[in-house]
Enzyme design. Structure first.
Site, PDB file in Angstrom:
ATOM      1  CG  LEU A  46      26.476  35.178  -2.901  1.00 15.70           C
ATOM      2  CD1 LEU A  46      25.388  34.802  -3.885  1.00 15.70           C
ATOM      3  CD2 LEU A  46      25.855  35.621  -1.588  1.00 15.70           C
ATOM      4  CB  CYS A  87      22.733  36.670  -6.138  1.00 13.30           C
ATOM      5  SG  CYS A  87      21.330  35.643  -5.706  1.00 13.30           S
ATOM      6  CG  ASN A 107      22.280  43.027  -1.822  1.00 14.27           C
ATOM      7  OD1 ASN A 107      23.476  43.223  -1.584  1.00 14.27           O
ATOM      8  ND2 ASN A 107      21.735  41.829  -1.773  1.00 14.27           N
ATOM      9  N   GLY A 128      24.611  51.540   5.050  1.00 17.38           N
ATOM     10  CA  GLY A 128      25.399  52.614   5.648  1.00 17.38           C
ATOM     11  C   GLY A 128      25.013  53.008   7.053  1.00 17.38           C
TER      12      GLY A 128
END
Ligand SMILES: Cc1cc2nc3c(=O)[nH]c(=O)nc-3n(C[C@H](O)[C@H](O)[C@H](O)COP(=O)(O)OP(=O)(O)OC[C@H]3O[C@@H](n4cnc5c(N)ncnc54)[C@H](O)[C@@H]3O)c2cc1C
Ligand SMILES: Cc1cc2nc3c(=O)[nH]c(=O)nc-3n(C[C@H](O)[C@H](O)[C@H](O)COP(=O)(O)OP(=O)(O)OC[C@H]3O[C@@H](n4cnc5c(N)ncnc54)[C@H](O)[C@@H]3O)c2cc1C
Ligand SMILES: Cc1cc2nc3c(=O)[nH]c(=O)nc-3n(C[C@H](O)[C@H](O)[C@H](O)COP(=O)(O)O)c2cc1C
Ligand SMILES: Cc1cc2nc3c(=O)[nH]c(=O)nc-3n(C[C@H](O)[C@H](O)[C@H](O)COP(=O)(O)O)c2cc1C
Ligand code: FES
Ligand code: FES
Lengths: 284, 310, 310, 284
Positions: free
Chosen positions: B73, B130, B194, B247
């Site tokens: 980040l 996160c 994610n 993807g």
């Protein structure tokens, strides 16, 4: 038009020639408009592996030479070291094959407004962008000395025609198979003194660039280094290719080498930052 | 006439193709290759309160049909972001989904207040995949309590119109359960998925290749995981809009995620391999939908869930 | 002299390269391509109490650098297995690790008793990454209680010498926690990782490609997930031997897993692409270890965990 | 030597020729010993996509013809329909390229001990293994009639030299662009009656095979069908390629088509089992 990647185009480049030269492949591509804005130091990013490829990232290659004249239209020349899967795939392309190429990308070597005495230092295929630079410098009336190093003779890329623009050419190899036995950095102090060099341009592995910076500091020379960090995108969107750079405001920021590099002011780079972040570093 | 528009809760977008957070820089980098107004919206990198250096390099490793990253980040912090990045995107007329990320549950509240009323901002993506610095670096969205707390904090600070989209990590035993938790906490939509936690070891140094050791796996390698997660969540929450990602590099890939239940598609890693990947996906998906007789994009969303004889 | 042998708890194997459960048929199929005594051991397909048809077809879908399967543990059941498969493997002098899988916690006890004392059987791999029919089909190893219960049932029925190896699913929030749980329950070793839950949608039929909808993702695509899981588990349980697997197709791949902490390597999906993959991995790994100056295979196990200046 | 895959070898096969024929590529490979044991109905499994391939599974191809005499040593011929990534990659290999091939694999067509009147039915590239079969049958004194169907003329593979061994050749196409308009199964009843066929050999899509089985049942003919299920390994280790087969003990078992097939007794196959398992089916 964006301020970032302003001259970049994406094209299906045709292989015009592919010749093995020592440990490398010298490859020529027909690239239409892509050559037009290429300057010494810029690179291209190439998709590798073909249709069913498991390699999802582009590979960056320094532009060895470019021309937008001639019968073939725009032409880009690269020097490829077959190393891993991507470069081996590229080096095995044959004439008439096509590859997806984006470029020109990144910063280019700064050309002094006045004639200067320049020392160009290349490691391995890092010599590639230096020949185009030498031509430009010479055309501006600069004296150009060049020193190229590698582990062994076959890994020095120094084609005859490339030598036209240099006043002196020194070679070093780790195994002494050609030129001086040792590292390029070992040869620098004497060359700087003899040639009264005023600026160093370099391209090669990070350890070499760091050693050059130490010498540049000692001799108080400007050092424009073309760095090589792992790049996933080459166009500034992934943030993988960063190095810590001390900006003018004194703050160190992790800086993209694909956008603000590969050619960077060697004095601004916080060298030796592999696997650690210098204290107090900020984001981009 | 083909209707390519999509709705994410209160927001309508002219088409469902978006960038993925952290995979489109500030927008400027891609604008050389296509006009940002061409896509549904640009999703910004996840922005945090303070400037952040991100992780040490190496930060990336290529893997079979994918890559690991541990960017960590890196970013300028919310102040500089609102000063530089957002005005530039607004000047381009881009539709903006701002992604926010906190180190603490409170950060999310503060960030939400900063971004809730900005021109051109059509949604907030809340990156809760996160690390929570208050809780041993455990990822917010890996535990129902912290996932819920972060989303509640955003909800309390954002009015009804701006969609709140919770972005979830696939690294959990039961993603549908986490999805329900955050929707109950006030999320209007979900972003799935994610990256997947992975590691590469450099066989020359014989140590983890990334300075940070582990990193997030993305790219085509994880597409089957994304399709599964989207399918499972759409099955249990059929009314909650999902931004699908993982993807996608072609129209066929995007169609898979749409049929599984995605109302919009973010293109991430594919942009690294091809700067015009988002446009390619947009064009190819439209052609595939037309071939299959769809006249509204929205009719294809979740179509793989229709009953056996449907 | 290079010492390629490895130890899985009480068992010594002449080399650490094994087949992966469910990826080597009955052994007969591969014996045309190499002698089964050449490898460390053959790991059988997971055997259940009763004959099982497995899932309907299509049962497989290729994915980028991987594949999905939903074989569904097709097999002859323990009786026919002990009558046919095991004697044949014994006649070949193969070292055998029997993989067992239950539908209920009790099944594991019954199966353990049937396989605990057979010539040439050098270990029991307990596949707990399969659905628990008594609990809504939830995978045993995804929940600490059921993971523990299955392993305890095996432990109670198997004496000290035969290693019990618990095979875990990566589809959990915290694999190190599950690993600790099963080691406390009596597992001597761990097998990491089973397949990752995924889905592919056929864009022509616009339905899930597999009849069973979801399937297990395997192959190089998941290797970074396997390396991460092995690294995390070896970090928290450095003394517990790990059979590593997930996308190993070359010696370099195997070395990654070994450096992360695997004491043996199973080769699964790679055998589908290359019938001699196990032998290739065996030869290449040995050459790589020699190049790096190792004289004992076991010195390389977990080598990536050494301190920064080590 | 194992009882399973007993004749299989793995070899690096060199492309000797690659010619486009209608919608297909006819390819010839030098395969050394691999050709020696190939019988009509066997197939080979080929690794696709090259070094950095994202395609991890082999692709199966029926052997069109094989020979272990001649100057090139063992030779295998295949008929490739460029369809998805794997077959397109294979069809674009050039002369002197190498591919990794395993074979011969699977069951072969059963050859009657006495001369019989055989009807060979092929759909699309399913005709490939039938020509080799026709030669063997003819050499055993059988009458061989052949019917080939496809969606359109270009998708019928029926080379001139292949027709040598057949007494009659009937073509059908869905669009009527050549031969009878319709499915092969539409043409069967009349052909069976006219030629007094005693056995049917077939190869093609599952739906076609099923329709043929219904006709075979009606006319009480033996039907040897070469089935085509998705195969991950081709050598019997993955269990992806199964079809439900009613065995002699009356129990239906999910049976591998790569080991116990591709040629199977059509009457034993529980057709129409896609996406469902017949009641009471067992494992292998
Ligand atoms: C600005 C720039 C200019 C370059 N110029 C040249 C050139 O002129 N000629 C040339 O042969 N190569 C050049 N390279 C290196 C080239 O981009 C590839 O990294 C190298 O060919 C190895 O790729 P691979 O697929 O063969 O190896 P792999 O080991 O398979 O690569 C795996 C990944 O690691 C990255 N990587 C591996 N080695 C390096 C490296 N030394 N530097 C950066 N990333 C690496 C790759 O880009 C790839 O993402 C340049 C790199 C950069 C960043
Ligand atoms: C016994 C047998 C014999 C065959 N003989 C021939 C032949 O002579 N000529 C020829 O052109 N092809 C033949 N095929 C089909 C061939 O193996 C490939 O499946 C086909 O070429 C499609 O692969 P792809 O990579 O191009 O397509 P993709 O769609 O990319 O394939 C993806 C996956 O699906 C599987 N798949 C896709 N279509 C089929 C299909 N129709 N049947 C089985 N699996 C499929 C592939 O094998 C692969 O694993 C045969 C298949 C089998 C099982
Ligand atoms: C280099 C990189 C940086 C990323 N940064 C972020 C981020 O800042 N915030 C976020 O929510 N997701 C981030 N992601 C995750 C992507 O948005 C996306 O969810 C994931 O990569 C899967 O999609 P893809 O396979 O198309 O890349 C990042 C991914 C990559 C590869
Ligand atoms: C077709 C197939 C069948 C499998 N069957 C089993 C099984 O019966 N029992 C088991 O524990 N694992 C089974 N697995 C999982 C593998 O043993 C292995 O854990 C996984 O595939 C990852 O390794 P790989 O990438 O090398 O295949 C199977 C995998 C595949 C692809
Ligand atoms: S390579 Fe992606 S930002 Fe530089
Ligand atoms: S294809 Fe693997 S068992 Fe038949």
């Amino acid at each position: 038009m964006s301020a970032i990647n302003p001259r970049a185009l994406q094209t299906s480049a045709e292989v015009l020639s592919n010749k093995k030269v020592g440990a490398y492949h010298h490859m020529v591509f027909a690239v239409d408009g892509l050559a037009q804005n290429a300057r010494p130091g810029n690179f291209v990013a190439i998709a590798v592996g073909g249709e069913a490829s498991s390699l999802v990232l582009r590979r960056a290659f320094a532009i060895y030479r470019s021309s937008d004249k001639g019968s073939a239209g725009g032409v880009i020349e690269l020097v490829i070291a077959p190393h891993g899967q991507g470069s081996k795939w590229l080096a095995s392309r044959e004439v008439h094959d096509h590859v997806d190429m984006v470029g020109p990308l990144g910063t280019s070597f700064g050309i002094p407004t006045e004639p200067v005495r320049a020392l160009l230092v290349g490691g391995g295929y890092g010599s590639a962008p230096l020949f185009g630079l030498a031509e430009v410098l010479k055309s501006r009336g600069c004296r150009v000395d060049m020193v190229l190093g590698a582990s062994t003779a076959g890994k020095i890329y120094a084609p005859l025609e490339g030598k036209r623009s240099v006043s002196s050419m020194t070679l070093t190899t780790d195994d002494g198979s050609v030129g001086i036995e040792g590292k390029v950095s070992d040869a620098l102090p004497q060359l700087i003194t003899e040639n009264e060099s005023e600026i160093i341009y370099s391209c090669g592995p990070m350890a070499m660039l760091k050693a050059i910076q130490e010498i540049a500091d000692k001799y108080k020379l400007v050092h424009q280094a073309s760095v090589e960090e792992s790049m996933a995108c080459g166009i500034g969107v992934c943030m993988t290719c960063v190095v810590p750079i001390r900006r003018e405001d004194g703050i160190v920021r992790m800086t993209r080498t694909c956008i603000d590099g590969p050619v960077m002011d060697g004095a601004s780079v916080v060298w030796d930052s592999n696997r650690k972040i210098p204290e107090g570093t900020w984001g981009a | 006439m083909f209707n390519y528009s999509t709705k994410i809760s209160g927001t309508s977008l002219p088409n469902p193709i978006l960038t993925a957070s952290g995979c489109a820089g500030s927008g400027k980098e891609l604008s050389q290759f296509f006009a940002l107004t061409e896509i549904g919206a640009i999703v910004t990198k996840s922005i945090m309160l303070k400037p952040r250096s991100g992780r040490a390099t190496p930060r990336m490793a290529e893997t079979p049909s994918g890559m690991l990253n541990s960017i960590g980040l890196q970013g300028p912090g919310i102040d500089l972001f609102l000063e530089n990045d957002i005005p530039w995107l607004q000047s381009q007329d881009a539709r903006i989904i701002i992604s926010i990320a906190g180190e603490t549950v409170d950060d999310y509240a503060v960030l939400a207040r900063r971004v809730r009323a900005l021109p051109n901002v059509v949604g907030i993506e809340v990156n809760i995949s996160c690390p929570n610095v208050e809780n041993r670096g455990m990822v917010f969205s890996c535990h129902p309590e912290t996932a819920r707390a972060a989303i509640e904090n955003v909800r309390r600070n954002v009015g009804g119109d701006l969609p709140i989209i919770a972005k979830l990590s696939p690294d959990v035993t039961d993603i549908a359960m986490i999805a329900k938790e955050v929707v109950n906490a006030g999320a209007d939509g979900l972003a799935l998925i994610n990256t997947v936690l992975g590691m590469v070891i450099d066989v020359n140094t014989m140590r983890p290749k990334l300075a940070q050791k582990t990193g997030g796996l993305s790219g085509p390698a994880i597409r089957p995981i994304a399709v599964r997660a989207i399918y499972q969540v759409h099955e249990s929450l059929p009314k909650t809009p999902i931004i699908g990602m993982g993807g996608v590099a072609t129209g066929v890939d995007a169609l898979e995620l749409v049929l599984a239940g995605a109302s919009a598609i973010s293109v991430g890693t594919a942009t690294f391999g091809n700067p015009t990947a988002v446009m390619k996906v947009k064009d190819e998906l439209q052609a595939l939908l037309l071939e299959r007789g769809f006249t509204n994009f929205s009719d294809a969303v979740g179509f793989a869930h229709r009953p056996e004889n449907g």
